[in-house]
Design a protein around this motif. Structure first.
Motif, short mmCIF file in Angstrom:
data_model
loop_
_atom_site.label_atom_id
_atom_site.label_comp_id
_atom_site.label_asym_id
_atom_site.label_seq_id
_atom_site.Cartn_x
_atom_site.Cartn_y
_atom_site.Cartn_z
N UNK A 54 0.81 -1.14 0.03
CA UNK A 54 0.04 -0.15 -0.10
C UNK A 54 0.78 1.35 -0.02
N UNK A 55 1.02 1.64 -1.21
CA UNK A 55 1.97 2.92 -1.57
C UNK A 55 1.17 4.33 -1.46
N UNK A 56 1.73 5.30 -1.88
CA UNK A 56 1.11 6.61 -1.89
C UNK A 56 1.88 7.89 -1.56
N UNK A 57 1.16 8.74 -1.34
CA UNK A 57 1.91 10.11 -0.99
C UNK A 57 2.55 10.04 0.40
N UNK A 58 3.55 10.41 0.65
CA UNK A 58 3.80 10.46 2.14
C UNK A 58 4.48 11.92 2.33
N UNK A 59 4.64 12.17 3.43
CA UNK A 59 5.57 13.41 4.16
C UNK A 59 5.92 13.22 5.37
N UNK A 60 7.36 13.51 5.63
CA UNK A 60 7.95 13.23 6.88
C UNK A 60 9.15 13.68 6.87
N UNK A 61 10.18 13.25 7.76
CA UNK A 61 11.63 13.63 7.96
C UNK A 61 12.57 12.38 7.39
N UNK A 62 13.44 12.81 6.84
CA UNK A 62 14.49 11.89 6.17
C UNK A 62 15.34 11.55 7.58
N UNK A 63 15.34 10.34 7.45
CA UNK A 63 16.21 9.71 8.66
C UNK A 63 17.62 9.04 8.32
N UNK A 73 19.52 15.14 2.73
CA UNK A 73 20.33 14.56 3.87
C UNK A 73 19.22 14.28 5.19
N UNK A 74 19.80 13.58 6.06
CA UNK A 74 19.06 13.22 7.24
C UNK A 74 18.58 14.57 8.11
N UNK A 75 17.27 14.59 8.48
CA UNK A 75 16.66 15.89 9.00
C UNK A 75 15.97 16.74 7.98
N UNK A 76 16.11 16.53 6.65
CA UNK A 76 15.36 17.35 5.56
C UNK A 76 13.82 16.92 5.88
N UNK A 77 12.89 17.49 5.53
CA UNK A 77 11.34 17.39 5.39
C UNK A 77 11.20 17.23 4.02
N UNK A 78 10.67 16.11 3.54
CA UNK A 78 10.41 15.96 2.29
C UNK A 78 8.65 15.31 2.14
N UNK A 79 8.35 15.25 0.86
CA UNK A 79 7.06 14.63 0.44
C UNK A 79 7.35 14.17 -0.92
N UNK A 80 6.47 12.96 -1.41
CA UNK A 80 6.60 12.54 -2.50
C UNK A 80 5.99 11.10 -2.81
N UNK A 81 6.10 10.52 -3.58
CA UNK A 81 5.10 9.44 -4.00
C UNK A 81 5.98 7.98 -3.74
N UNK A 82 5.76 7.05 -2.80
CA UNK A 82 6.23 6.10 -2.38
C UNK A 82 5.55 4.84 -3.08
N UNK A 83 6.43 4.26 -3.73
CA UNK A 83 6.00 2.77 -4.59
C UNK A 83 6.01 1.40 -3.94
N UNK A 84 6.53 1.58 -2.69
CA UNK A 84 6.62 0.40 -1.93
C UNK A 84 5.62 0.41 -0.71
N UNK A 85 5.91 0.20 0.66
CA UNK A 85 5.00 0.20 1.66
C UNK A 85 4.84 1.52 2.27
N UNK A 86 4.03 2.40 1.99
CA UNK A 86 3.66 3.88 2.35
C UNK A 86 3.03 3.94 3.67
N UNK A 87 2.02 2.82 3.98
CA UNK A 87 1.36 3.04 5.07
C UNK A 87 2.02 2.45 6.10
N UNK A 88 2.97 3.15 6.60
CA UNK A 88 3.76 2.74 7.58
C UNK A 88 4.39 3.86 8.43
N UNK A 89 5.16 3.23 9.56
CA UNK A 89 6.01 4.36 10.45
C UNK A 89 6.98 5.13 9.66
#
Length: 310
Positions: A54-63, A73-89
């Motif tokens: 279950x993929x889709x649009x995600x937004x969060x912090x790069x770790x 780099x780690x700490x950046x805030x990003x958004x985009x389309x995830x083609x793998x498991x997006x319904x996840x922590x």
């Protein structure tokens, strides 16, 4: 970490524990703050021959980032389309699909705006409207449609009509700037328009095409299929164009990036106001899907993972 999956086509969604994924050479590992729920993903649960991530649009912090990643780099805030498991922590995002999130934008804004906004802006651009022309948007209360209504106004449409499945959505669509709202079941959709942006397809293609003025153009960007009679095109010298966001992202990355920048500018100036219908925990993903399946949403439906430590 936790992620949502299902075991059989149409089967129930459930949360499981799984290891956090490792980023590949060109990937970012993102701690998800918000995940967008879209109709194509909801359809996959019931229509795919085998279970899919279950993929889709995600937004969060790069770790963490892969060895070949240079723009983040780690700490950046990003958004985009995830083609793998997006319904996840935690989820993986290809660098080419990632967009920085401005400090002034929330994760919910990012998920509601960027991917859905790109589809809305791309479909509108494909229609090639001139200032002063008229535009009708189907699924006008949806995650994409509610942005398309606003973008059509921002780009100079003299009149924007929203078409909805339920008349109860009319007030919401008018609040976005629509000059008129029609229901799919109405006998007439009012005065003919120059352009139709259709996100529904199926049986709705016939009335959508009928809503066009002679010489008008319909942009089809739905995954719902449907058939158009050639005669209906001939008698009014009308045309139909197909639009797919994935092709644009793959084949025209420079244009894709310009559209992303344009959307962030619209957000910063208040020209675009992304609406969030509701926010659901991962455990309530089935409820979020039901909102989309019943087409009861007004704006974007979002999942809110906890996004704790890896």
């Amino acid at each position: 970490m936790r992620r949502v999956r299902y075991d059989s086509p149409g089967g129930p969604l459930f949360v499981e524990e799984a290891p956090a994924p490792e980023p590949g050479p060109d990937e970012l590992l993102v701690r998800c703050e918000a995940v967008g729920v879209t109709l194509p993903v909801v359809r996959k649960v019931t229509e795919a021959a085998e279970p899919v991530p279950l993929g889709g649009e995600i937004a969060g912090e790069v770790v963490a980032v892969g060895a070949d990643v240079t723009g983040f780099r780690a700490g950046d805030r990003v958004t985009g389309l995830c083609f793998g498991h997006g319904y996840a922590d935690f989820a993986l995002l290809r660098q080419a699909m990632a967009s920085p999130v401005p400090e002034t934008a929330s994760a919910a804004d990012a998920v509601a705006l960027v991917r859905s906004g790109l589809v809305a802006l791309g479909a509108l651009t494909a229609a090639r409207p001139e200032p002063g022309e008229t535009v009708l948007v189907t699924a006008a209360a949806s995650g994409v449609g509610h942005l398309a209504v606003q973008l059509a106004k921002a780009r100079g449409a003299a009149r924007v009509v929203g078409a909805v499945s339920d008349p109860a959505k009319a007030a919401f669509v008018r609040s976005l700037g629509a000059d008129a709202v029609v229901a799919y079941t109405d006998e007439s959709w009012g005065e003919p328009v120059d352009h139709v942006l259709d996100a529904v397809g199926g049986d709705l293609l016939t009335p959508a095409l009928a809503a066009l003025a002679p010489g008008g153009r319909l942009v089809a960007y739905s995954s719902g299929g449907g058939t158009i009679q050639a005669y209906d095109l001939l008698v009014g010298a009308k045309s139909v164009i197909g639009f797919q966001m994935a092709r644009m992202a793959r084949d025209e990355p420079a244009l894709y990036e310009r559209w992303r920048e344009e959307l962030w500018r619209y957000l910063a100036t208040g020209t675009l106001r992304p609406a969030v219908h509701g926010e659901f925990a991962l455990e309530d993903a089935a409820q979020a899907h039901e909102v989309i399946e019943t087409r009861s949403n007004r704006g974007k439906v979002i999942l809110r993972p906890r996004g704790g430590p890896i």
